[in-house]
Design a protein around this motif. Structure first.
Motif: not given
Ligand code: BGC
Length: 741
Positions: A360-363, A354-355, A196-198, A140-142
């Motif tokens: 800020p755009y890692q997600y 959260v990184g 902190g990982r995307s 779900a997180a991925i």
């Protein structure tokens, strides 16, 4: 009046001191410097969350233009904004066009999957398989993180003892120990090892607290429970989530013993933030700050904002009370600036974890979004988790598994070819078209010679009987009937409580007609809560509880129906015999006059049994397991020693299978009465035919502890019973004595 004022200001002083310490103690230079640069209005902006778009679960409030508000630094977080591109667009405004460029958090209810939908959480809990549950949250997180979402409002860790309550589907059932284990697994799955990982997202333990104890099983209703019940039953899963590092908590809508949870400083400031040392932040539930007015606790929006902030609610979801009133409250001296600094520090620290300050755009990656959502790997894992969640409630004369070479199977019922309801409530971005129905699953599983006949029979709900005769005609032609019955996805979930928990509409009548054909009937249940099932349990030879299994419904159920997979789920919640028993749970107290059949003046009913239909922890297998008598390492255990409780479990049947070996205890006499059984451990083991395995549980003084009359956690010496078995009813028993210190 005077003494009260003195008392209040003393509380205020303590709170000012402790919160300023929190902000000042922040080791993080970046956050300290940022805080120094922020205006009061910008700080309050960080405490404010709005919904983007129309996914509303409560009042909408005054319309705002989110883009403009972000630009002005008046929003710290959005919920319901999704998609890599959309979130990138909004994040760009925050980072490049607001004065301080503080990135936004994007929250969503990712409850059991993002696009690949897993079983409803109650179903997953029935797997008692913590690594499967963790993996489901991981997927779900991925998926969510690839689509710009970096915060889920999950896990819901509310204990639920009342099946009328619609949100029972969203948690792990009735037990604090199982609930705590599942809470930890879900937090680990969402947050991974490194937030902190995307590909990880922030978890939110909700709803703090005791939301599941709603009077009469009605959502949002009053909760009035003892402090002991709060601490022993409702809080352990929250504590476990905090210990597992959940970055956020959500206030509950309900009042707790007269004080709405959003304004409850005992819960939030004292228990969560002080005793448990929680250093993340707390978000209100949707409009729950302003709802304190309706509760009769706050005078108006301004007062509600003041109460919520004093109580430790850091972020306002959707009531806009903070943005409207907080600056004024600070200027008037009603809210100490230190409280604001604390809340902002907490939120910024979480954003950093959260990184977002690094990237800020890692997600927001359209490529990852395209590649990951609903991919084959995720589908395969969803199928595996789904079949592990299925509970076999009855299997007379080995009716199941079915032969895949049968000549004709009649698949009947409103859930048999249903392309909507198996998703369950809170299905995020799951789409109906992704569901593989039971009909499809069965057709793919049977041999090419098998004919699968289908008829709907009746609607899920309502009185229409026009399809019933046709269904019976179809059923008569088959060797076996599979009846897929249960609830629609909208019969459970938020604000979807039921006053009758039987099969809705005319479904029982349909089942009775199918049974009257004389053909063997397999009942496949799809539902979001325990149902009352007395007639089926007495008249239908095989019953599978499949909950609402999500995208892979059909293949998962077919795997179990045709024996590709041996069912191994166990009920995480009691199935009552009748609604009149509710609330019913296995870890009840003894009473002075426990129920004894046929005896008067006992704790019984005149018209129904006291025992449930299916007890907590119950579930059958296509094989059988035997348990050797319990062995204890010693009968007298020194206070600081460990009691080892072991049993050897043997697969005595002819199929490989998994068994959930459960350990319960009972403190026979204590300074406060204790439950008749309490789950203290479990182990899911896989055994080949004829294989045996020794299972050992280690019990420490901490496992035997409870809150005494002064609410101090103690372990009292004396006699304890231990029980081991495959459910909470059918157990072996032994006894040991815990010696004094
Ligand atoms: C629910 C929460 C949910 C929130 C945001 C509320 O109505 O109680 O559980 O996270 O809406 O969708």
């Amino acid at each position: 009046m005077k003494p009260i004022r003195i008392f209040l200001s003393a509380i205020m002083m303590v709170s000012i001191l402790s919160v300023s310490v929190f902000a000042a103690q922040t080791q993080d230079r970046q956050i300290r410097l940022l805080l120094q640069r922020m205006t009061l209005e910008e700080k309050i902006g960080q405490l404010t969350q709005y919904s983007y778009g129309m996914d509303l679960t409560g009042p909408a409030g005054e319309p705002i233009k989110p883009e403009e508000e972000i630009r002005k630094g008046r929003i710290g977080s959005l919920l319901n904004a999704t998609g890599a591109e959309k979130t990138r667009e909004l994040q760009t405004i925050a980072v490049e066009e607001s004065r301080l460029g503080i990135p936004l958090l994007f929250g969503l209810d990712v409850i059991h999957g993002y696009r690949t939908i897993f079983p409803i959480p109650l179903g997953e809990a029935a797997s008692w398989d913590l690594s499967a549950i963790e993996q489901s949250a991981r997927i779900a997180a991925i998926e969510a993180s690839a689509a710009g979402v970096n915060w889920t409002f999950a896990p819901m860790v509310d204990i639920a003892r009342d099946p009328r309550w619609g949100r029972i589907m969203e948690g792990a059932g009735e037990d604090p120990y199982l609930g705590a284990e599942v809470a930890r697994a879900r937090v680990r799955g969402f947050q991974g090892n490194d937030l902190g990982r995307s590909d990880t997202i922030l978890a939110c333990a909700k709803h703090f607290a005791a939301y599941g104890a709603a009077q009469a099983g009605r959502d949002y209703s009053t909760v009035d429970i003892s402090r002991r019940t709060l601490h022993e039953i409702y809080l352990p899963p929250f504590k476990a989530a905090a210990e597992a590092g959940a970055g956020t908590f959500m206030n509950a809508f309900n009042e707790l013993n007269g004080i709405p949870c959003t304004g409850n400083r005992y819960l939030v400031r004292e228990v969560l933030k002080k005793r448990w040392g929680f250093d993340g932040f707390v978000v209100s539930d949707w409009d729950s700050i302003k709802e304190m007015i309706v509760h009769g606790f706050a005078e108006d929006g301004r007062h509600a904002a003041e109460l919520a902030m004093h109580a430790g609610c850091d972020m306002d979801m959707m009531s806009a009370a903070y943005i409207a009133h907080m600056a004024d409250l600070v200027r008037q001296g009603k809210v100490p600036p230190a409280q604001i600094d604390e809340a902002v520090t907490r939120i910024l620290s979480v954003k950093k974890r959260v990184g977002l300050f690094k990237d800020p755009y890692q997600y927001c990656s359209p490529e990852r979004e395209r590649e990951l959502l609903l991919n084959d790997k995720h589908q395969a894992i969803a199928r595996d988790v789904a079949r592990k969640s299925i509970v076999l409630l009855k299997n007379e004369n080995g009716t199941l598994p079915l032969d895949r070479d049968l000549k004709r199977i009649a698949l009947i019922g409103p859930l048999a070819d249903n392309q909507t309801d198996p998703l369950g409530s809170w299905s995020a971005k799951g789409e109906d078209k992704d569901i593989i129905t039971l009909r499809r699953g069965i057709m793919d599983a049977v041999s090419s010679n098998t004919e699968v006949l289908f008829a709907r029979g009746c609607d899920i709900d309502g009185e229409g009987t026009q399809d019933m005769a046709e269904a019976v005609r179809v059923a008569c032609k088959a060797d076996v009937i599979i009846a897929a019955l249960g609830e629609s996805k909208n019969m459970s979930g938020e604000a979807h409580c039921r006053g009758d928990i039987g099969l809705p509409g005319r479904q029982l009548e349909l089942l009775q007609k199918l049974q009257a054909t004389g053909k063997p009937v397999v009942l496949v249940l799809m539902n979001g809560r325990p149902l009352t099932l007395v007639w089926p349990s007495q008249n239908i030879p095989a019953i599978l509880e499949t909950w609402l299994l999500g995208t892979q419904t059909g293949p998962a159920i077919a795997d179990v129906l045709f024996g590709k997979v041996n069912p191994s789920g166990k009920l995480p919640v009691t199935f009552p015999y009748a609604l009149g028993q509710v609330p019913i749970f296995y870890n009840h107290k003894m009473t002075g006059r426990p129920g004894v059949k046929g005896q008067a003046y006992r704790s019984t009913y005149a018209d129904i049994p006291v025992e449930p239909l299916y007890p907590f922890g119950f579930g059958l297998s296509y094989t059988q397991f035997s348990y050797s008598p319990i062995r204890l390492n010693r009968a007298k255990v020194a206070y600081d020693e460990i009691a080892n409780v072991s049993t050897t479990v043997t697969n005595t049947g002819s199929r490989q299978g998994a068994e959930v070996v459960q350990l319960y205890i009972r403190d026979l006499k204590a300074s406060v009465t204790r439950p008749v059984k309490e789950l203290k451990g479990f182990s899911k083991i896989d055994l080949k035919p004829g294989e045996s395995r020794k299972v050992t549980f280690a019990l420490t003084a901490e496992d035997l502890a409870f809150y005494n009359q002064t609410m101090t956690k103690v372990t009292e010496p004396g006699k304890f019973e231990v029980f081991v078995g495959g459910n909470s009813r059918d157990v072996l028993k032994a006894e040991f004595t815990l010696l004094s210190k």
